[in-house]
Scaffold this motif. Structure first.
Motif, PDB file in Angstrom:
ATOM      1  N   TYR A  70       0.618  -1.018  -0.265  1.00 14.59           N
ATOM      2  CA  TYR A  70       0.093   0.254   0.487  1.00 14.59           C
ATOM      3  C   TYR A  70       0.858   1.086  -0.101  1.00 14.59           C
ATOM      4  N   SER A  71      -0.150   2.507  -0.498  1.00 14.19           N
ATOM      5  CA  SER A  71       1.057   3.739  -1.051  1.00 14.19           C
ATOM      6  C   SER A  71      -0.011   4.809  -0.535  1.00 14.19           C
ATOM      7  N   LEU A  72       0.199   5.864  -0.542  1.00 14.20           N
ATOM      8  CA  LEU A  72      -0.263   6.759  -0.815  1.00 14.20           C
ATOM      9  C   LEU A  72      -0.290   7.688  -2.016  1.00 14.20           C
ATOM     10  N   LEU A  73      -0.696   8.453  -2.437  1.00 11.41           N
ATOM     11  CA  LEU A  73      -1.027   9.179  -3.695  1.00 11.41           C
ATOM     12  C   LEU A  73      -1.964  10.369  -3.281  1.00 11.41           C
ATOM     13  N   VAL A  74      -0.593  11.872  -3.094  1.00 13.30           N
ATOM     14  CA  VAL A  74      -1.975  12.793  -3.139  1.00 13.30           C
ATOM     15  C   VAL A  74      -1.037  13.650  -4.316  1.00 13.30           C
ATOM     16  N   VAL A  75      -3.059  14.429  -4.996  1.00 13.12           N
ATOM     17  CA  VAL A  75      -2.552  15.222  -6.441  1.00 13.12           C
ATOM     18  C   VAL A  75      -3.230  16.472  -6.586  1.00 13.12           C
ATOM     19  N   ASP A  76      -1.906  17.303  -6.737  1.00 10.07           N
ATOM     20  CA  ASP A  76      -2.825  18.737  -6.783  1.00 10.07           C
ATOM     21  C   ASP A  76      -2.830  18.976  -8.412  1.00 10.07           C
ATOM     22  N   ASN A  77      -3.619  19.306  -8.280  1.00 10.45           N
ATOM     23  CA  ASN A  77      -5.322  19.066  -9.740  1.00 10.45           C
ATOM     24  C   ASN A  77      -5.806  20.162 -10.439  1.00 10.45           C
ATOM     25  N   HIS A  78      -4.631  21.108 -10.769  1.00 17.81           N
ATOM     26  CA  HIS A  78      -5.192  22.172 -11.674  1.00 17.81           C
ATOM     27  C   HIS A  78      -6.127  22.104 -12.741  1.00 17.81           C
ATOM     28  N   PHE A  79      -6.301  21.370 -12.477  1.00 19.56           N
ATOM     29  CA  PHE A  79      -7.359  21.308 -14.149  1.00 19.56           C
ATOM     30  C   PHE A  79      -9.471  21.259 -13.390  1.00 19.56           C
ATOM     31  N   TYR A  80      -8.821  20.808 -12.263  1.00 19.63           N
ATOM     32  CA  TYR A  80     -10.619  20.869 -11.100  1.00 19.63           C
ATOM     33  C   TYR A  80     -10.564  21.834 -10.055  1.00 19.63           C
ATOM     34  N   ASN A  81      -9.357  22.621  -9.550  1.00 18.56           N
ATOM     35  CA  ASN A  81      -8.812  23.466  -8.414  1.00 18.56           C
ATOM     36  C   ASN A  81      -8.634  22.817  -7.195  1.00 18.56           C
TER      37      ASN A  81
END
Length: 123
Positions: free
Chosen positions: A24-35
């Motif tokens: 298991y791991s974690l993913l954090v996304v800074d999504n500029h498309f959907y702010n």
């Protein structure tokens, strides 16, 4: 603890089952498309080629809220965290035309664009 942190931690506990032979791991996304910011739990079973991804929480882009949610996450678990930013997308170098490990057991080669087809016919 803020509402987003509570939602994220309850979803994490629901999907993080600590199964045998799972990573298991974690993913954090800074999504500029959907702010927005989106947190995911990634799971990989040893014998499966597919990766599993569960949404933990998504909230509007707010640096203070993001910092608090990330702090609460790090205080709760010690899983590795990968950060991605959609403002800096990178092309893999070549287009994927065959990918049997992600459910594409057939060729996914791309057709030429209509303008290229007509340009080659007129020559």
């Amino acid at each position: 603890m803020i509402r987003e942190s509570k939602t994220m931690l309850s979803n994490l506990e629901r999907h993080f089952l600590r199964k045998y032979k799972w990573r298991y791991s974690l993913l954090v996304v800074d999504n500029h498309f959907y702010n927005c910011y989106t947190f995911f739990l990634l799971g990989h079973h040893d014998h499966d080629k597919l990766h599993y991804r569960w949404d933990l929480v998504e909230f509007e882009r707010n640096k203070a809220k993001y910092g608090q949610v990330l702090k609460d996450l790090k205080d709760h678990c010690k899983l590795s965290i990968e950060f991605r930013d959609t403002d800096h997308l990178v092309h893999p170098g070549t287009d994927v035309v065959f990918d049997a490990s992600h459910g594409h057991g057939f060729s996914t080669s791309y057709r030429q664009r209509a303008s290229q087809e007509t340009a080659t016919e007129h020559r």
